[in-house]
Design an enzyme around this catalytic site. Structure first.
Site, PDB file in Angstrom:
ATOM      1  CG  MET A   1      -1.692  -1.314   1.371  1.00  0.00           C
ATOM      2  SD  MET A   1      -2.730  -1.347   2.841  1.00  0.00           S
ATOM      3  CE  MET A   1      -1.553  -1.686   4.138  1.00  0.00           C
ATOM      4  CG  ASP A   2       4.870   3.018  -1.851  1.00  0.00           C
ATOM      5  OD1 ASP A   2       4.931   3.706  -0.814  1.00  0.00           O
ATOM      6  OD2 ASP A   2       5.799   2.947  -2.668  1.00  0.00           O
ATOM      7  N   GLY A   3       2.307   5.039  -1.085  1.00  0.00           N
ATOM      8  CA  GLY A   3       1.876   6.359  -1.569  1.00  0.00           C
ATOM      9  C   GLY A   3       0.954   7.109  -0.622  1.00  0.00           C
TER      10      GLY A   3
ATOM     11  NE  ARG B   1       6.111  -0.391  -4.012  1.00  0.00           N
ATOM     12  CZ  ARG B   1       7.141  -0.501  -3.213  1.00  0.00           C
ATOM     13  NH1 ARG B   1       7.851  -1.582  -3.204  1.00  0.00           N
ATOM     14  NH2 ARG B   1       7.482   0.489  -2.398  1.00  0.00           N
ATOM     15  CB  THR B   2      -0.589   1.744  -4.982  1.00  0.00           C
ATOM     16  OG1 THR B   2      -0.233   1.688  -3.607  1.00  0.00           O
ATOM     17  CG2 THR B   2      -1.839   0.933  -5.251  1.00  0.00           C
TER      18      THR B   2
END
Ligand SMILES: CC(C)=CCC/C(C)=C/CC/C(C)=C/COP(=O)(O)OP(=O)(O)O
Length: 274
Positions: free
Chosen positions: A39-41, A218-219
């Site tokens: 959960m990137d960003g 992957r965001t």
């Protein structure tokens, strides 16, 4: 932030109708059994919206809740989320505390949801690194939901795959030792034979509860695994999205599943060749 009306809202209205239609179309093709997410960003989202980083994490946790509900509707049986890496302990203490608070809130929400007897919750990682109250609450939740078979949510916390492998190797060695077997031995041809086998390691992985993921999302536009499910993802469909995690929604999920379906035959063939 986690209120019952949010959950009820997600299920109701025309959006729910549209979602049901889209999912019906998706179900014509193969549905992944296990979706894992990095959960990137969250901080970039906060910057974009001119809100503080901590509120960005709140929005990220809500996006995870949406994903869980969508996956349950779609028929995905396992969802695994990378909530906190062991390396994240190097971040600002306020940030670490925020994610720990969110973990505690999530445990409480999931404990409330466990009354519905729908979700088995599993925490994967080096749980000894958590504070005693989170450890206790997480263990209680895991025990009380252990019998639910419909849907399995794994939250990877204090997790890295290198730590998971080390832990599994240690446990396998202990097991052999307890059985009175050394780690290396000779076979009849006087050649080395491995007494610790891949199956031994896999049995002791934190992720032993779930099959290997079919899709890893992957965001945040990055193309790295960041020590997440490295052992388990040799044959899974990787999907890197430019969108920041809190903005991940149902259309992103539909897009990712369609992409998975397009590559399904190829990946299935590769798995058989392994
Ligand atoms: C159930 C539970 C505990 C939920 C946790 C909530 C949540 C969204 C955690 C994400 C943790 C994390 C370190 C993400 C990386 O994004 P980043 O904010 O570092 O991204 P960026 O700096 O690249 O924008």
């Amino acid at each position: 932030m986690f209120r019952e009306d949010i959950i009820i809202g997600i299920f109701s209205g025309w959006r729910s109708f549209l979602r049901k239609c889209l999912f019906r179309v998706l179900r014509v093709g193969p549905i992944p059994s296990h979706i894992a997410v990095i959960m990137d960003g969250n901080r970039r989202y906060a910057k974009k919206k001119k809100i503080d980083d901590m509120t960005g994490y709140d929005a990220g946790a809500l996006a995870l809740l949406h994903l869980i509900i969508y996956c349950m509707e779609l028929g995905v049986k396992y969802v695994t989320a990378y909530a906190f890496s062991i390396d994240n302990f190097r971040r600002h203490p306020e940030e670490v505390q925020k994610i720990m608070d969110l973990t505690m809130e999530s445990v409480m929400l999931l404990t409330w949801m466990s009354k519905l007897r729908l979700v088995r919750v599993h925490f994967a990682g080096n749980l000894q690194l958590l504070s005693a109250d989170i450890q206790d609450a997480a263990k209680r939740l895991m025990e009380s939901t252990a019998g639910y078979k419909n849907f399995v949510l794994t939250i990877c916390i204090c997790y890295t795959c290198s730590d998971e492998i080390l832990h599994a190797v240690e446990e396998s060695c202990k097991e052999k030792w307890d059985d009175g077997i050394g780690i290396m031995g000779y076979d009849e041809a006087n050649d080395y034979e491995r007494l610790i086998k891949v199956v031994d390691i896999e049995k002791h992985m934190y992720m032993a509860i779930a099959p290997d993921p079919d899709i890893l999302i992957r965001t945040g536009g990055e193309y790295r695994l960041s020590n997440f499910l490295v052992w388990q993802s040799s044959c899974c469909h990787l999907s890197s999205l430019g969108t920041v995690w809190p903005e991940f929604g149902v259309f992103h999920l539909v897009w990712v599943v369609l992409d998975f379906q397009q590559n399904y035959r190829y990946v299935a063939k590769k798995k058989l060749q392994l």
